[in-house]
Design an enzyme around this catalytic site. Structure first.
Site, mmCIF file in Angstrom:
data_model
loop_
_atom_site.group_PDB
_atom_site.id
_atom_site.type_symbol
_atom_site.label_atom_id
_atom_site.label_comp_id
_atom_site.label_asym_id
_atom_site.label_seq_id
_atom_site.Cartn_x
_atom_site.Cartn_y
_atom_site.Cartn_z
ATOM 1 N N ASP A 18 66.096 67.403 59.756
ATOM 2 C CA ASP A 18 67.508 67.298 60.148
ATOM 3 C C ASP A 18 67.748 67.979 61.498
ATOM 4 O O ASP A 18 67.096 68.969 61.830
ATOM 5 C CB ASP A 18 68.385 67.941 59.062
ATOM 6 C CG ASP A 18 69.848 67.559 59.213
ATOM 7 O OD1 ASP A 18 70.138 66.520 59.842
ATOM 8 O OD2 ASP A 18 70.708 68.293 58.700
ATOM 9 N N ASN A 52 68.384 66.025 64.603
ATOM 10 C CA ASN A 52 68.093 65.184 65.778
ATOM 11 C C ASN A 52 69.346 64.918 66.616
ATOM 12 O O ASN A 52 69.304 64.954 67.842
ATOM 13 C CB ASN A 52 67.534 63.822 65.351
ATOM 14 C CG ASN A 52 66.198 63.931 64.659
ATOM 15 O OD1 ASN A 52 65.564 64.981 64.708
ATOM 16 N ND2 ASN A 52 65.774 62.858 64.013
ATOM 17 N N ARG A 58 72.160 66.668 66.844
ATOM 18 C CA ARG A 58 72.632 67.859 67.560
ATOM 19 C C ARG A 58 71.715 68.202 68.739
ATOM 20 O O ARG A 58 72.166 68.634 69.792
ATOM 21 C CB ARG A 58 72.740 69.044 66.586
ATOM 22 C CG ARG A 58 74.014 69.022 65.771
ATOM 23 C CD ARG A 58 73.932 69.921 64.566
ATOM 24 N NE ARG A 58 73.116 69.309 63.526
ATOM 25 C CZ ARG A 58 72.674 69.953 62.458
ATOM 26 N NH1 ARG A 58 72.937 71.235 62.310
ATOM 27 N NH2 ARG A 58 71.972 69.323 61.553
ATOM 28 N N ARG A 85 72.451 59.946 70.615
ATOM 29 C CA ARG A 85 71.812 60.436 69.388
ATOM 30 C C ARG A 85 70.414 59.862 69.211
ATOM 31 O O ARG A 85 69.503 60.530 68.701
ATOM 32 C CB ARG A 85 72.673 60.098 68.162
ATOM 33 C CG ARG A 85 73.988 60.862 68.080
ATOM 34 C CD ARG A 85 74.784 60.452 66.848
ATOM 35 N NE ARG A 85 74.034 60.679 65.634
ATOM 36 C CZ ARG A 85 73.979 61.846 64.981
ATOM 37 N NH1 ARG A 85 74.657 62.875 65.423
ATOM 38 N NH2 ARG A 85 73.260 61.961 63.886
ATOM 39 N N HIS A 99 66.545 61.145 67.941
ATOM 40 C CA HIS A 99 65.659 60.564 66.920
ATOM 41 C C HIS A 99 64.276 60.273 67.514
ATOM 42 O O HIS A 99 63.257 60.459 66.839
ATOM 43 C CB HIS A 99 66.281 59.288 66.347
ATOM 44 C CG HIS A 99 67.551 59.530 65.584
ATOM 45 N ND1 HIS A 99 67.670 60.511 64.621
ATOM 46 C CD2 HIS A 99 68.765 58.919 65.635
ATOM 47 C CE1 HIS A 99 68.902 60.493 64.126
ATOM 48 N NE2 HIS A 99 69.585 59.543 64.727
ATOM 49 N N SER A 101 68.092 58.281 54.643
ATOM 50 C CA SER A 101 68.583 58.416 53.271
ATOM 51 C C SER A 101 69.396 57.189 52.864
ATOM 52 O O SER A 101 69.885 56.436 53.716
ATOM 53 C CB SER A 101 69.454 59.675 53.140
ATOM 54 O OG SER A 101 70.735 59.456 53.696
ATOM 55 N N SER A 102 69.568 57.028 51.554
ATOM 56 C CA SER A 102 70.416 55.949 51.020
ATOM 57 C C SER A 102 71.802 56.005 51.655
ATOM 58 O O SER A 102 72.462 54.976 51.809
ATOM 59 C CB SER A 102 70.605 56.107 49.505
ATOM 60 O OG SER A 102 69.415 56.438 48.858
ATOM 61 N N ARG A 139 76.250 55.455 58.716
ATOM 62 C CA ARG A 139 76.360 55.843 60.138
ATOM 63 C C ARG A 139 76.785 54.641 60.988
ATOM 64 O O ARG A 139 76.716 53.506 60.518
ATOM 65 C CB ARG A 139 75.018 56.392 60.605
ATOM 66 C CG ARG A 139 74.688 57.688 59.891
ATOM 67 C CD ARG A 139 73.560 58.415 60.542
ATOM 68 N NE ARG A 139 73.363 59.688 59.866
ATOM 69 C CZ ARG A 139 72.677 60.701 60.347
ATOM 70 N NH1 ARG A 139 72.089 60.584 61.515
ATOM 71 N NH2 ARG A 139 72.569 61.813 59.667
ATOM 72 N N LEU A 173 44.896 63.509 54.483
ATOM 73 C CA LEU A 173 46.290 63.924 54.272
ATOM 74 C C LEU A 173 47.090 62.712 53.806
ATOM 75 O O LEU A 173 46.991 61.641 54.396
ATOM 76 C CB LEU A 173 46.897 64.453 55.582
ATOM 77 C CG LEU A 173 48.377 64.819 55.505
ATOM 78 C CD1 LEU A 173 48.563 66.252 55.025
ATOM 79 C CD2 LEU A 173 49.076 64.659 56.843
ATOM 80 N N ARG A 228 71.498 72.503 52.121
ATOM 81 C CA ARG A 228 71.764 71.594 51.014
ATOM 82 C C ARG A 228 70.599 70.626 50.892
ATOM 83 O O ARG A 228 69.769 70.499 51.792
ATOM 84 C CB ARG A 228 73.090 70.847 51.223
ATOM 85 C CG ARG A 228 73.201 70.096 52.536
ATOM 86 C CD ARG A 228 74.508 69.294 52.614
ATOM 87 N NE ARG A 228 74.684 68.742 53.941
ATOM 88 C CZ ARG A 228 75.507 69.222 54.873
ATOM 89 N NH1 ARG A 228 76.242 70.285 54.611
ATOM 90 N NH2 ARG A 228 75.596 68.656 56.058
ATOM 91 N N GLU A 262 59.562 75.878 46.254
ATOM 92 C CA GLU A 262 60.121 76.971 47.057
ATOM 93 C C GLU A 262 60.841 76.342 48.252
ATOM 94 O O GLU A 262 60.363 75.349 48.806
ATOM 95 C CB GLU A 262 58.996 77.891 47.559
ATOM 96 C CG GLU A 262 58.245 78.597 46.449
ATOM 97 C CD GLU A 262 59.116 79.558 45.654
ATOM 98 O OE1 GLU A 262 60.054 80.131 46.241
ATOM 99 O OE2 GLU A 262 58.855 79.726 44.448
HETATM 100 C C1 IPE Z 1 69.447 64.172 55.414
HETATM 101 O O1 IPE Z 1 70.118 64.462 56.599
HETATM 102 C C2 IPE Z 1 68.699 62.879 55.557
HETATM 103 C C3 IPE Z 1 67.575 62.883 56.477
HETATM 104 C C4 IPE Z 1 67.108 63.890 57.146
HETATM 105 C C5 IPE Z 1 66.907 61.609 56.612
HETATM 106 P P1 IPE Z 1 71.656 64.082 56.803
HETATM 107 O O2 IPE Z 1 72.016 64.559 58.167
HETATM 108 O O3 IPE Z 1 71.888 62.650 56.520
HETATM 109 O O4 IPE Z 1 72.382 64.961 55.681
HETATM 110 P P2 IPE Z 1 73.894 65.387 55.546
HETATM 111 O O5 IPE Z 1 74.728 64.146 55.651
HETATM 112 O O6 IPE Z 1 74.210 66.325 56.666
HETATM 113 O O7 IPE Z 1 73.978 66.074 54.218
HETATM 114 C C1 IPE Z 2 68.230 63.714 60.890
HETATM 115 O O1 IPE Z 2 68.940 64.092 62.016
HETATM 116 C C2 IPE Z 2 67.667 62.326 61.009
HETATM 117 C C3 IPE Z 2 68.350 61.317 60.172
HETATM 118 C C4 IPE Z 2 69.256 61.565 59.275
HETATM 119 C C5 IPE Z 2 67.953 59.946 60.377
HETATM 120 P P1 IPE Z 2 70.502 63.840 62.121
HETATM 121 O O2 IPE Z 2 70.711 62.523 62.800
HETATM 122 O O3 IPE Z 2 71.148 63.982 60.813
HETATM 123 O O4 IPE Z 2 70.923 65.008 63.100
HETATM 124 P P2 IPE Z 2 72.268 65.850 63.042
HETATM 125 O O5 IPE Z 2 72.358 66.450 61.663
HETATM 126 O O6 IPE Z 2 73.391 64.907 63.317
HETATM 127 O O7 IPE Z 2 72.086 66.877 64.108
HETATM 128 MG MG MG Z 3 72.002 65.553 59.851
#
Ligand code: IPE
Ligand code: IPE
Ligand code: MG
Length: 241
Positions: free
Chosen positions: A14, A16, A18, A27, A31, A59-60, A65, A125, A181, A194
């Site tokens: 998580d 990318n 930001r 954005r 990624h 994620s589902s 987005r 791996l 979370r 853990e």
């Molecule tokens: C969780 O990140 C999903 C992935 C890293 C693929 P999100 O950025 O989607 O999670 P929330 O929405 O902040 O909980």
């Molecule tokens: C996680 O980075 C990658 C995916 C969910 C695909 P984010 O895109 O959720 O990055 P933030 O949380 O907005 O910084």
């Molecule tokens: Mg995120």
């Protein structure tokens, strides 16, 4: 005695978006950097003797987005697979995709299947890429499969029908990006994992950050419901096994 090394590490990659925003970039540029971070992380895990790496890539819920980000992520996956899979294969990495493939386009689905076929003979791996994955989806699809076959639902049968049945449960779950979370990641499999939450944004997650997470894991006592005294008494036996 060397600190315990996690056999299986799972990562919520998580931060990318930001990372990109801080640099006034779109954005998707974040990624793209995330793919680079994943490439480095796979190599670092293999070098340290980690056997299984499971990453949350889409994620589902990420379908919610903006459409251009979703299509950008699909394109990025296809491009990354074409570019990275030959090298991954040479490095002994076996790729598995976990998630609902039905909602993916034919070309993305073909890309996943090709990556899996190309790396099927590797064993250094295991890299599980959770794509269009949700922990709730996984539990439901497993239960539905058992019901379809008329099989009883037990912990063992449900586990065997789930997306990560081919590997042991994750020892260590890392989430980068500062949020604390689970966001519908391995709801079933992380029952006794853990957790390490890192403030680093995923594109900035480097070998030092990985080593820090592994060291934190190594310093913990995993009790699985038992007392600390029981765990200590059992250790010499566990070492002989
Ligand atoms: C969780 O990140 C999903 C992935 C890293 C693929 P999100 O950025 O989607 O999670 P929330 O929405 O902040 O909980
Ligand atoms: C996680 O980075 C990658 C995916 C969910 C695909 P984010 O895109 O959720 O990055 P933030 O949380 O907005 O910084
Ligand atoms: Mg995120």
């Amino acid at each position: 005695m060397p600190a315990a090394l996690p056999h299986h590490i799972a990562i919520v990659m998580d931060g990318n978006g930001r990372w990109a925003r801080k640099r006034f970039l779109p954005r998707l540029a974040g990624h793209a950097q995330g793919v680079e971070a994943l490439r480095r992380c796979v190599r670092a895990c293999a070098a340290r003797g980690v056997q299984v790496l499971t990453v949350f890539a889409f994620s589902s819920e990420n379908w919610s987005r903006p459409a251009d980000e979703v299509s950008g992520l699909m394109g990025l996956l296809a491009k990354a697979l074409a570019r990275e899979v030959p090298d991954l294969s040479r490095d002994g990495v076996r790729v598995h995709f976990v998630g609902d493939r039905a909602a993916l386009s034919d070309s993305v689905r073909r890309g996943l299947e090709q990556a899996e076929q190309l790396t099927v003979g590797n064993s250094r791996l295991v890299l599980n890429i959770c794509f269009n994955y949700g922990g709730r989806w996984d539990i439901v699809q497993a239960a539905a499969r058992l019901a379809e076959r008329g099989q009883a639902i037990t912990e063992a049968s449900l586990h065997a029908a789930m997306g990560l049945a081919h590997v042991p449960d994750p020892d260590l779950v890392i989430r980068t990006g500062g949020e604390m979370r689970i966001s519908n990641f391995l709801l079933w499999q992380a029952a006794y994992s853990e957790f390490v939450f890192s403030e680093r944004l995923w594109p900035d997650f480097d070998e030092a950050a990985l080593d820090e997470a592994i060291a934190s894991y190594g310093a913990r006592e995993r009790r699985f419901g038992r007392t600390s005294e029981q765990v200590c008494a059992q250790q010499p036996e566990a070492l002989q096994a």
